[in-house]
Design an enzyme around this catalytic site. Structure first.
Site, PDB file in Angstrom:
ATOM      1  N   ASP A 147      37.368  46.283  43.850  1.00  0.00           N
ATOM      2  CA  ASP A 147      36.223  46.246  43.924  1.00  0.00           C
ATOM      3  C   ASP A 147      35.625  48.117  44.554  1.00  0.00           C
ATOM      4  OD1 ASP A 147      32.896  45.242  43.694  1.00  0.00           O
ATOM      5  OD2 ASP A 147      33.967  44.019  43.795  1.00  0.00           O
ATOM      6  N   GLU A 158      28.065  47.066  38.692  1.00  0.00           N
ATOM      7  CA  GLU A 158      26.901  45.991  38.831  1.00  0.00           C
ATOM      8  C   GLU A 158      25.719  46.358  39.271  1.00  0.00           C
ATOM      9  OE1 GLU A 158      26.012  42.882  42.550  1.00  0.00           O
ATOM     10  OE2 GLU A 158      26.052  44.165  42.948  1.00  0.00           O
ATOM     11  N   HIS A 206      30.987  35.113  43.258  1.00  0.00           N
ATOM     12  CA  HIS A 206      30.704  35.592  44.511  1.00  0.00           C
ATOM     13  C   HIS A 206      29.942  35.203  45.316  1.00  0.00           C
ATOM     14  CE1 HIS A 206      31.089  39.828  43.738  1.00  0.00           C
ATOM     15  NE2 HIS A 206      30.493  39.841  45.461  1.00  0.00           N
ATOM     16  N   ASP A 207      28.774  35.399  44.276  1.00  0.00           N
ATOM     17  CA  ASP A 207      27.541  35.923  44.605  1.00  0.00           C
ATOM     18  C   ASP A 207      26.384  34.852  44.443  1.00  0.00           C
ATOM     19  OD1 ASP A 207      28.050  37.968  46.124  1.00  0.00           O
ATOM     20  OD2 ASP A 207      27.175  39.409  44.690  1.00  0.00           O
TER      21      ASP A 207
END
Ligand code: TEU
Ligand code: CA
Length: 533
Positions: free
Chosen positions: A96, A242, A311-312
């Site tokens: 990330d 993203e 993960h969100d």
């Protein structure tokens, strides 16, 4: 370097994957111990959510040192070992890259606060705040000494100032540092909001007042081009951005090869089909909306990064499927869809066994900063407590972050995990599914194998044959094969009139005849070889 379209990506949220030293927190050694499992899935790339040093206000998305590993996760040596052990198994690692903001505990920010002339302009300071609001609710400015700094996320995540050239140099250096260690690229966090064109007041909105000043600005394209030209192009890399609130046109502007920016992006449109205005206000899920949205993106976007979970987001089987009666069928249906769309498929840890939303019973059980912030914000809006709690149960990011379910007793850690383990690990876990040929896990493995075997999954074009309130029927075709994909996204038996013959390649439901009747949540893929004469 041309984009490799053959890859399948598996996302790990390190905190929740596997704990190796009995402190209740997942870690790098834990991941290493599960590399053979990951390999057994057939995936090619691992995306690791942040493992950098961080005070964990936002679980690692608040970085206090880009070149150090969070001691909770292990050491730099462990990380180097993970990279080499993964590479040995033919698995590449992407990390990330969080460059919209750092932690307020990052040395750069500390020095900026002290007024160190070298660091002052690394962040965005103003004598008087503007009216912008943050992603986590509430105002986007906080005061230190006599000045305000901008934070589009929590107040412990100050935004970097991308108008200041030394910031660019620092980030290039960080990227090289990791690429030199052998990683394959980056998932670029909220990359389309990093460049703030102005700091003027924004038009008042229910969410994200001010966004017209930083969302998808031309300056962002310049930054991405520069990072690509000066850093990424010196290596063999893979990038996925993203990007919040993007249209297909904006997506293409970021990913078309001639633009030389990113390889692909995560869009959010399909994550918005079950909401009104914002993610906290969920409505009944209507499959047709999802089909329409996916179709639009399949037709208009050069190359998609396909995902139903991360993960969100809440768990897809709980959200778009049925996590009770049709748990097995609907989890497999979603897998079928994910792997037959055109684009790169992303699996989030636990999705491959059909993990469901968490079973949170009280606010204290949630750990996510956003969940608590929004819950509080709801109070000021006078939303009754019960309703607010329900909203959190449905939408909290912690739904995705519960510990990975390795066996009937959990298997994530020997002590109480940092976040509540879902009770249903008794029935939904890797160990049971591994030994059961017809499990969701083995269905994923089978799909990945098929995708590798038949090029048409990767390079075939996409054509809708039929879309109803429940049925999505589409074709993928290249010069060699036609694929026909049919799903019935409902609890009702449904008839499909037009059905092309061909060989049944895979299906999630065992039955005697595969005729025009589709069982609840049935999914099938047919394949037909084209004649070459
Ligand atoms: O998320 C950005 C984002 O816009 C949302 O998906 C976010 O999860 C939030 O729910 C907005 O309401 C990225 C990361 O994926 C997320 O985990 C981080 O918290 C965030 O950026 C800040 O770094
Ligand atoms: Ca640990």
């Amino acid at each position: 370097m041309a984009l490799n379209k053959d890859l399948v990506v598996y996302q790990i949220y390190p905190r929740s994957f596997k704990d190796s030293n009995d402190d209740g927190i997942g870690d790098i050694k834990g991941i290493i111990s599960k590399l053979n499992y990951i390999k057994s899935l057939g995936v090619d790339v691992l995306w690791l959510s942040p493992v950098y040093k961080s005070p964990n206000d936002d679980n690692g998305y608040d970085i206090s040192d880009y070149k150090a590993i969070n001691p909770e996760f292990g050491s730099m040596k462990d990380m180097e070992k993970l990279i080499s052990e993964a590479n040995l198994r033919g698995i590449k690692i992407i990390m990330d890259l969080v460059i919209n903001h750092t932690s307020d505990e990052h040395e750069w920010f500390q020095k900026s606060v002290q007024g160190d002339p070298k660091y002052k302009n690394y962040y965005i300071w103003k004598d008087k705040p503007n009216n912008w609001t943050s992603f986590f609710g509430g105002k986007a400015w906080d005061k230190i000494n006599n000045q305000y700094y901008l934070h589009l996320f929590s107040k412990k995540q100050p935004d970097l100032n991308w108008h200041h050239p030394p910031v660019m140099d620092e980030i290039k250096d960080v990227m090289r540092f990791w690429l030199d260690k052998g990683i394959y690229g980056f998932r670029c966090d909220v990359i389309n909001i990093i460049f703030k064109s102005s700091l003027k007041n924004g038009r008042k909105r229910l969410v994200l007042t001010g966004r017209e000043h930083y969302h998808q600005q031309e300056g962002m394209h310049d930054i991405l081009k520069e990072l690509r030209r000066d850093v990424l192009n010196q290596y063999e890399t893979f990038t996925v951005g993203e990007t919040v609130m993007v249209t297909p046109k904006q997506a293409n502007d970021l990913i078309l090869p001639e633009r030389k920016e990113l390889d692909m992006i995560f869009s959010f449109a399909h994550m918005e089909v079950d909401q009104i205005n914002n993610k906290w206000f969920k409505t009944k899920f209507k499959p047709k909306k999802l089909f329409n949205c996916l179709t639009k993106w399949q037709e208009e976007v050069y190359w998609n990064a396909n995902y139903f979970e991360n993960h969100d987001q809440p768990r897809s089987v709980s959200r778009f499927g049925d996590d009770q009666t049709y748990h097995d069928e609907s989890a497999k249906l979603l897998a079928t869809l994910l792997f037959s769309l055109r684009g790169t498929p992303y699996i989030f840890q636990g999705q491959e066994i059909g993990m469901t939303n968490g079973d949170f019973m009280a606010m204290e059980e949630f750990k996510d900063v956003e969940t608590h912030r929004i819950y509080e914000l709801g109070k000021t809006l006078r939303i009754p407590e019960k309703i607010r709690f329900k909203m959190m149960q449905k939408t909290s990011r912690d739904n995705a972050r519960t510990p990975m379910q390795w066996h009937q007793n959990g298997g994530f850690s020997t002590v109480d995990p940092w976040l509540k383990q879902n009770e249903n690990t008794k029935f939904i876990n890797v160990l049971d599914q591994d030994s059961h040929a017809k499990s969701i896990l083995n269905y994923y493995r089978q799909l990945i194998k098929l995708r590798k075997k038949y090029h048409v999954f990767r390079d075939g074009d996409f054509q809708v044959l039929r879309k109803t309130n429940k049925i999505f029927y589409f074709k993928r075709a290249n010069e060699i094969h036609d694929l026909y994909v049919i799903i019935n996204m409902s609890k009702k038996e449904t008839i499909i009139k037009e059905l092309n013959d061909g060989e049944l390649l895979i299906t999630n439901i065992e039955k005697k005849y595969y005729d025009h009747v589709l069982s609840p949540y049935e999914a099938r893929i047919y394949i037909k070889e084209k004649r070459n004469d």
